[in-house]
Design an enzyme around this catalytic site. Structure first.
Site, mmCIF file in Angstrom:
data_model
loop_
_atom_site.group_PDB
_atom_site.id
_atom_site.type_symbol
_atom_site.label_atom_id
_atom_site.label_comp_id
_atom_site.label_asym_id
_atom_site.label_seq_id
_atom_site.Cartn_x
_atom_site.Cartn_y
_atom_site.Cartn_z
ATOM 1 N N GLY A 183 -23.018 -1.164 -20.607
ATOM 2 C CA GLY A 183 -23.287 -1.850 -21.867
ATOM 3 C C GLY A 183 -24.328 -1.132 -22.713
ATOM 4 O O GLY A 183 -24.638 -1.565 -23.817
ATOM 5 N N HIS A 242 -24.833 2.501 -11.135
ATOM 6 C CA HIS A 242 -25.132 2.931 -12.505
ATOM 7 C C HIS A 242 -24.862 4.426 -12.718
ATOM 8 O O HIS A 242 -24.181 4.816 -13.661
ATOM 9 C CB HIS A 242 -26.584 2.642 -12.872
ATOM 10 C CG HIS A 242 -26.999 1.207 -12.664
ATOM 11 N ND1 HIS A 242 -26.133 0.158 -12.814
ATOM 12 C CD2 HIS A 242 -28.194 0.644 -12.323
ATOM 13 C CE1 HIS A 242 -26.767 -0.979 -12.575
ATOM 14 N NE2 HIS A 242 -28.018 -0.713 -12.270
#
Ligand code: BG6
Length: 484
Positions: A183, A242
């Site tokens: 995001g 991540h």
């Protein structure tokens, strides 16, 4: 649709994630007019909570000076008390939802279940939702989606078990696995950068790129979170998720279309081209006190004598035509010298360097994408040093978001992802096969660490990390270039 009766149910409404991320993100979306008009927010948790107290508490976490707007927002919140393992509790929730949906204008209902809960309860909560609270009104366009967040298991096997349990209840199309790095603004920019620029796309391969680094640095240690962190370690905490997501976007092939599944197909494919990390291609570290700031083992919540790595640098190989021979370094650490997350691509040297015949490694171009802080994209390139002399030096073409997009609001990752979930766009959520491929890369290394076969070296709190990691990066061919 304009007449959608939209309800977010935040399960775990009084927990940390809900207060720090979920409610503030919902508020910003509300404030900016991105939430459907017919909005209800239901907090759900085990304890008996007074609704006014809950509203007040949530209000305290909203970042805005607009008191009236915050009040307006929290008025949409109601509370349902219920256990996570009792079918009556979920039936009660269903009842509340039905009542609320019947009061709407006869449009479809959208239900977003946000599980701000530890993953150990995902299966029982999903079971409760499936059996007790998943009947939607019989109106076309109604939908139900579930947001969940890592940790998804501890290794390949446990992650698959969890995924299997959940998929028995809800299909992939209804499961939104958050990896909040997807995001972030610069990650969302990656496909545009790579595939809409003729300057970039033809060079994006092993003919031109020599090595790639994806670096995550945090300047603070676990600080009371050691008990939680210790179960996982830095690889499970940020690298397997991540940083691999970042890598997938950097390295994937061009998708057939911008469809969520076309994009995720390419991400899975490139992840599956990566061999599991070997012990010899990794450097693990654990921070110790620098005399002023505490070491990892000084954190009272850290188990005594823990060997959990708080730092890791690994070298990955992508076995495909585009990337054969290009080392990808992932580096992540807590308690380092700065806060920074960046992607760094170093180009191969130019052929027959006219200015540095003796040193082919001089004047190496680099493309850097700084994800945070202060989003930026810059090229390091050689120019003639201005002046009467005739010397090439390294300089930078610098696109700093702060100065270029002064008035532009850069959304928080959670704001964007929740909005995507409301719109039913799964592009920025992790599909099960991506998750599996990501775990496959790290599981053997993680097992070796868990079995005590690999141990971290020490590095000082606030340092660059273990010098061994700099060596690994140098051995991978990275050449440090000072800019003018
Ligand atoms: C989380 C990790 O997923 O990501 C934390 O559990 C880490 O340990 C955080 O600090 C980093 O996120 P961000 O958005 O601050 O870079």
């Amino acid at each position: 649709s304009d007449n959608l009766a939209f309800t977010v149910v935040v399960l775990g409404a009084s927990g940390d994630l809900a207060k720090k991320k979920t409610f503030p993100a919902l508020f910003t979306l509300f404030d900016k007019g991105f939430l459907p008009k017919d909005l209800a927010i239901i907090g759900y948790a085990r304890s008996a909570l007074d609704i006014n107290d809950l509203r007040k508490k949530i209000k305290g976490f909203l970042k805005s000076k607009d008191e009236a707007k915050k009040d307006e927002f929290v008025q949409h919140i109601t509370y349902v008390q219920g256990a996570y393992d009792k079918s009556e509790a979920f039936e009660n929730l269903q009842h509340t939802l039905e009542e609320r949906e019947q009061k709407s204008q006869g449009g479809p209902a959208g239900r977003l279940y946000y599980l701000a809960l530890p993953p150990s309860v995902y299966p029982q909560v999903c079971k409760g939702l499936k059996e007790g609270a998943s009947q939607l009104p019989d109106i076309e366009g109604s939908w139900l989606r579930i947001i969940i967040e890592k940790p998804f298991g501890m290794d390949l096997e446990s992650s698959e078990d969890l995924a299997e349990d959940l998929n028995k209840l809800f299909p992939e199309e209804q499961l939104y696995r958050i990896d909040h790095y997807l995001g972030k603004e610069l990650m969302q920019n990656m496909l545009v950068m790579r595939f809409a620029n003729r300057f970039i796309s033809p060079c994006w391969n092993n003919q031109h790129i020599a090595n790639v680094q994806i670096v995550f640095k945090e300047p603070f240690g676990t600080e009371g979170r050691g008990g939680y962190f210790d179960e996982f370690g830095i690889i499970r905490d940020v690298m397997q998720n991540h940083l691999l997501q970042v890598l997938a976007l950097v390295a994937m092939e061009k998708p057939v279309s911008l469809g969520a599944d076309d994009i995720r197909d390419e991400k899975v494919k490139v992840l599956r081209c990566i061999s599991p990390v070997k012990g010899e291609d990794s450097i693990l570290g654990q921070y110790v006190s620098n005399g002023k700031d505490p070491g990892y083992l000084d954190d009272e919540t850290t188990p005594k004598g823990s060997k959990t790595p708080t730092f890791a640098a690994v070298k990955l190989h992508i076995r495909n035509d585009r990337w054969e021979g290009v080392p990808f370094i992932l580096k992540a650490g807590k308690a380092l010298n700065e806060r920074k997350v960046e992607i760094r691509l170093q180009m191969r040297p130019t052929v027959a360097n006219l200015w540095h015949e003796e040193d082919p490694n001089a004047l190496r171009n680099e493309l850097v994408m700084r994800i945070q802080p202060d989003e930026a994209i810059y090229y390091k390139l050689a120019i003639k040093k201005p002046g009467l002399e005739y010397n090439p030096v390294m300089s930078e073409l610098d696109l700093s978001y702060k100065s270029r997009f002064k008035e532009t609001y850069i959304p928080d990752a959670y704001e964007r992802l929740i909005l995507d979930a409301i719109r039913g766009d799964q592009e920025h959520f992790v599909r099960r096969d991506e998750l599996r491929a990501a775990w496959a890369i790290f599981t053997p290394l993680l097992h070796a660490i868990d079995d005590g076969k690999l141990e971290p070296v020490e590095y000082k709190h606030g340092s660059r990390g273990p010098p061994e990691a700099d060596e690994l990066i140098r051995d991978a061919g990275f050449v440090r270039n000072e800019s003018y």
